[in-house]
Design an enzyme around this catalytic site. Structure first.
Site, PDB file in Angstrom:
ATOM      1  CE1 TYR A   1       3.617   3.671 -10.548  1.00 25.78           C
ATOM      2  CE2 TYR A   1       1.487   2.605 -10.236  1.00 25.78           C
ATOM      3  CZ  TYR A   1       2.586   2.873 -11.027  1.00 25.78           C
ATOM      4  OH  TYR A   1       2.658   2.354 -12.291  1.00 25.78           O
TER       5      TYR A   1
ATOM      6  CE  LYS B   1      -2.658   6.920  -6.754  1.00 26.84           C
ATOM      7  NZ  LYS B   1      -1.796   7.603  -7.759  1.00 26.84           N
TER       8      LYS B   1
ATOM      9  CG  HIS C   1       3.259   9.546  -7.504  1.00 28.48           C
ATOM     10  ND1 HIS C   1       3.983   9.663  -8.681  1.00 28.48           N
ATOM     11  CD2 HIS C   1       2.379   8.526  -7.720  1.00 28.48           C
ATOM     12  CE1 HIS C   1       3.552   8.781  -9.557  1.00 28.48           C
ATOM     13  NE2 HIS C   1       2.584   8.078  -9.004  1.00 28.48           N
TER      14      HIS C   1
ATOM     15  NE  ARG D   1      -4.958   2.093 -10.358  1.00 29.90           N
ATOM     16  CZ  ARG D   1      -4.082   3.085 -10.556  1.00 29.90           C
ATOM     17  NH1 ARG D   1      -3.129   2.957 -11.468  1.00 29.90           N
ATOM     18  NH2 ARG D   1      -4.146   4.191  -9.831  1.00 29.90           N
TER      19      ARG D   1
ATOM     20  CD  GLU E   1       6.663   6.928  -7.481  1.00 27.26           C
ATOM     21  OE1 GLU E   1       6.813   7.675  -6.505  1.00 27.26           O
ATOM     22  OE2 GLU E   1       6.039   5.836  -7.422  1.00 27.26           O
TER      23      GLU E   1
ATOM     24  CG  ASP F   1      -0.270  10.632  -9.732  1.00 28.15           C
ATOM     25  OD1 ASP F   1      -1.121  10.919  -8.877  1.00 28.15           O
ATOM     26  OD2 ASP F   1      -0.357   9.643 -10.469  1.00 28.15           O
TER      27      ASP F   1
END
Length: 371
Positions: free
Chosen positions: A94, A75, A96, A15, A118, A270
């Site tokens: 993101y 990510k 996490h 991605r 997120e 995640d």
């Protein structure tokens, strides 16, 4: 603002943080965009497409991190990327952080302004930047589970939808949020017998109205989870506590009593996973077996359908990227409380309460850093 898009370096991650269309949105508003060479090539987004949208192509991630005022990724930054962040630089991706003390420490030490997709909220509730990837992961969970029920992949040798004269498999979905609902749609479509559990009875009522007698709904507690899991051929874990570590709802003891060759797919991995036996895996080695049960715990499931995922993600992220570029992070966060909820780490402080408490940091309210 000078915005930078490095090529993702996590295992099997294709991605990209911005599509050419998103780049054009920023360029039309007077911003500059640097894109690392071949950042989107693996999903058909050639460098020439980025240049056509107004971006400049640069060779290395190092140059992007050194020059850009805002880094846009997909990510969480890997250790070598964290090392390149600098104080006051915006990181928009993101994160996490709840199950990842090492990354949290690196981001705190960097002094960067770290905004997590997120935990950004929406005006109608929910987590709109997490939702598109949850939709993808929920749908993929049934595909992955069905494939790994095949004998060649370690499963019991079951066709999830059955055939005339042979019972369909039993899919148990824990959590009726975005992941669970999308898994439910796929499981019903494939012809499986489906049970879905949640603590929100209103949500179960809505699903019952839509799917009727094609599904069973259960209020989620330790007893109903145990009963459902022990009867299941495939279990999908789709539980989320925003920004915090996922609760361990399926114990090691339950796993040991499941059918041999059953499959569990932990979409919550995640955030640490909701099966006690889970640990993160990759697309290269997606599964492991505990007590005869196949565990699929890939931490970036949507990366397998990277083109679809990139476009779906950009639809959700670009408006906030534009706001951050137009106004700077302090003004953008002051103007939008939902975007402010995305601020996890800022100038050496942890500004998301669940992360601070979970990892032993002093919680600092974001408002105190907005000037």
């Amino acid at each position: 603002m000078l915005v930078g898009v490095p090529k993702e370096i996590k295992n099997q991650e294709s991605r990209v943080g911005l599509t050419p269309a998103s780049v054009k949105e920023l360029v039309l508003r007077g911003h500059q965009v640097l894109v690392q060479k071949n950042a989107g090539a693996a999903i058909g987004l050639a460098d020439a497409m980025y240049e056509g949208a107004g971006a400049s192509i640069v060779e290395t991630a190092g140059e992007i991190f050194a020059r850009a005022e805002m880094i846009v990724k997909v990510k969480e930054p890997q250790p070598e990327e964290c090392a390149m962040l600098r104080r006051g630089q915006i990181l928009y991706t993101y994160l996490h952080l709840a199950p990842d003390p090492e990354q949290t420490r690196a981001l705190v030490e960097s002094g960067a302004v770290c905004i997590a997709y997120e935990t950004i909220t929406g005006p109608n509730g929910g987590l709109p930047l997490l939702a598109p990837m949850s939709e993808v992961a929920g749908r993929m969970s049934i595909q992955a589970g069905a494939a790994h029920l095949e004998k060649s992949k370690g499963g019991m040798g079951m066709l999830l939808g059955g055939v005339p004269g042979v019972a369909a498999g039993h899919v148990v979905i824990i959590g009726a949020g975005v992941v669970g609902t999308n898994a439910l749609q796929m499981a019903v479509g494939i012809g499986a017998r489906v049970t879905i559990l949640d603590k929100n009875v209103d949500r179960l009522r809505q699903l019952d109205l839509v799917f009727g007698n094609r599904i069973s709904t259960l209020y989620s507690n330790a007893h109903t989870i145990e009963q459902a899991v022990l009867d299941a051929d495939l279990v999908i874990g789709g539980v989320l506590v925003p920004g915090a570590a996922a609760p361990k709802l399926v114990t090691r003891e339950m796993i040991a009593r499941m059918k041999s060759g059953a499959v569990v797919v932990d979409v919550a991995i995640d955030q640490g996973g909701c099966f006690e036996t889970s640990h993160a895996t990759t697309h290269e080695q997606p599964t492991f077996v505990v007590d005869g049960v196949v565990h699929y715990c890939v931490a970036n499931m949507p990366g397998a359908v990277a083109r679809t995922s990139t476009f779906a993600l950009n639809n959700a992220t670009i408006s906030h990227a534009v706001a951050l570029a137009d106004k700077g992070w302090q003004k953008a966060l002051k103007a939008n409380p939902h975007l402010k909820n995305g601020l996890n780490v800022c100038l050496g402080h942890v500004t998301y309460e669940a992360v601070a408490h979970g990892l032993g940091y002093t919680y600092v309210d974001a408002d105190s850093l907005l000037g």
